[in-house]
Scaffold this motif. Sequence first.
Motif, PDB file in Angstrom:
ATOM      1  N   GLY A  93      47.640  36.876  35.092  1.00  0.00           N
ATOM      2  CA  GLY A  93      47.231  36.978  36.483  1.00  0.00           C
ATOM      3  C   GLY A  93      46.293  35.861  36.892  1.00  0.00           C
ATOM      4  N   LEU A  94      45.319  35.552  36.038  1.00  0.00           N
ATOM      5  CA  LEU A  94      44.378  34.477  36.336  1.00  0.00           C
ATOM      6  C   LEU A  94      45.089  33.121  36.385  1.00  0.00           C
ATOM      7  CD1 LEU A  94      41.391  35.665  34.124  1.00  0.00           C
ATOM      8  CD2 LEU A  94      41.463  35.621  36.621  1.00  0.00           C
ATOM      9  N   PRO A 117      36.085  42.969  23.712  1.00  0.00           N
ATOM     10  CA  PRO A 117      35.554  41.602  23.829  1.00  0.00           C
ATOM     11  C   PRO A 117      36.594  40.558  24.223  1.00  0.00           C
ATOM     12  CG  PRO A 117      34.656  42.671  21.879  1.00  0.00           C
ATOM     13  CD  PRO A 117      35.729  43.583  22.419  1.00  0.00           C
ATOM     14  N   ARG A 118      37.821  40.654  23.710  1.00  0.00           N
ATOM     15  CA  ARG A 118      38.836  39.646  24.040  1.00  0.00           C
ATOM     16  C   ARG A 118      39.237  39.723  25.520  1.00  0.00           C
ATOM     17  NH1 ARG A 118      42.037  37.241  19.984  1.00  0.00           N
ATOM     18  NH2 ARG A 118      43.963  37.700  21.105  1.00  0.00           N
ATOM     19  N   ALA A 122      38.461  36.781  28.278  1.00  0.00           N
ATOM     20  CA  ALA A 122      39.528  36.227  29.120  1.00  0.00           C
ATOM     21  C   ALA A 122      39.112  36.210  30.583  1.00  0.00           C
ATOM     22  CB  ALA A 122      40.815  37.030  28.937  1.00  0.00           C
ATOM     23  N   LEU A 123      38.440  37.262  31.031  1.00  0.00           N
ATOM     24  CA  LEU A 123      37.967  37.306  32.408  1.00  0.00           C
ATOM     25  C   LEU A 123      36.916  36.233  32.652  1.00  0.00           C
ATOM     26  CD1 LEU A 123      37.902  38.640  35.199  1.00  0.00           C
ATOM     27  CD2 LEU A 123      36.190  40.245  34.290  1.00  0.00           C
ATOM     28  N   GLY A 126      38.471  32.717  32.625  1.00  0.00           N
ATOM     29  CA  GLY A 126      39.291  32.472  33.805  1.00  0.00           C
ATOM     30  C   GLY A 126      38.452  32.202  35.037  1.00  0.00           C
ATOM     31  N   LEU A 127      37.358  32.931  35.186  1.00  0.00           N
ATOM     32  CA  LEU A 127      36.472  32.713  36.323  1.00  0.00           C
ATOM     33  C   LEU A 127      35.753  31.373  36.225  1.00  0.00           C
ATOM     34  CD1 LEU A 127      34.942  36.291  36.641  1.00  0.00           C
ATOM     35  CD2 LEU A 127      36.676  35.266  38.109  1.00  0.00           C
ATOM     36  N   MET A 128      35.437  30.954  35.002  1.00  0.00           N
ATOM     37  CA  MET A 128      34.754  29.680  34.822  1.00  0.00           C
ATOM     38  C   MET A 128      35.682  28.501  35.110  1.00  0.00           C
ATOM     39  SD  MET A 128      32.449  30.407  31.415  1.00  0.00           S
ATOM     40  CE  MET A 128      31.930  28.684  31.323  1.00  0.00           C
ATOM     41  N   ARG A 129      36.971  28.647  34.768  1.00  0.00           N
ATOM     42  CA  ARG A 129      37.919  27.548  34.975  1.00  0.00           C
ATOM     43  C   ARG A 129      38.187  27.305  36.451  1.00  0.00           C
ATOM     44  NH1 ARG A 129      40.541  29.680  30.354  1.00  0.00           N
ATOM     45  NH2 ARG A 129      41.871  30.936  31.711  1.00  0.00           N
TER      46      ARG A 129
END
Length: 269
Positions: A93-94, A117-118, A122-123, A126-129
């Motif tokens: 989705g991200l 944790p995984r 991932a969240l 994805g938000l950082m990218r």
Amino acid sequence: MWSDGENGAPFGAPPPDRRGMEATVRDAVAQGHVSLAFQPVVQALRPDRVAFHAGLIRVLDPQGRPLPEAEVAAAVEATATGRELDRLALRLGLEALAAEPGLRLSVGMSARSIGYPRWTRALREGLMRDRTVGERLILEIPERSALLLPDLVAPFIADQARQRISFALAGFGAGYTALRHLTELRFDLLKLDGGLVRGVARHPQNQVLIRALATVAATFDIFTLAPSVDRGEDADWLTGAGIDCLQGSYFAAPTMHPPWVSLGPRAQA
């Protein structure tokens, strides 16, 4: 991901072989045989306008055919495989949100994944990218899952609100509803149980319940979504009842090949 009454097995059907299905899903996840299907969610008053798309996780068999959603959910929801499936759904989705700036997308998850944790990594990654994806992401949590773990869900929603992520409570009205939690969990969208919606134009009892749930949502200033809208008469009735958004085959079927990409994304474990 998790079934909210849209695709449940028929009443009286024999239970699926959950152990066998869990092993099948575990193998598919390990081999990356997972994809997202996309289905538009339209504005009830303007069905020509897409409010957002639902990102529906699909586990594929070796021939590339989707496994039955309800059986997959029942087999792995409480397992480590379920957590990995949630992680892959989120990642896909991200990636779709990052690739298509005009896209708004809902992705399903279990409340259990909040502590995995995984999934949380991932969240975060994805938000950082891409800083724009948070405001275009809707995380959809089944009611039965959210109400089992309200002490985990409430602070998570509050924390992710800083990233402008929206939250949907799925399967609303399926029998688990605890109205006091609506003041604590701060959902933005209530997605009705598909079993209530299907054929509603011809079911007076379901009509009474849906009107009551729509009133509850309006009281808390929460948008409403009706899934499993497969007939025009149901769409018309739901619109007249004040439901905000509609989703179902009457408008469009889910597709793994949406118009904004040439090929649907495929997960790599």
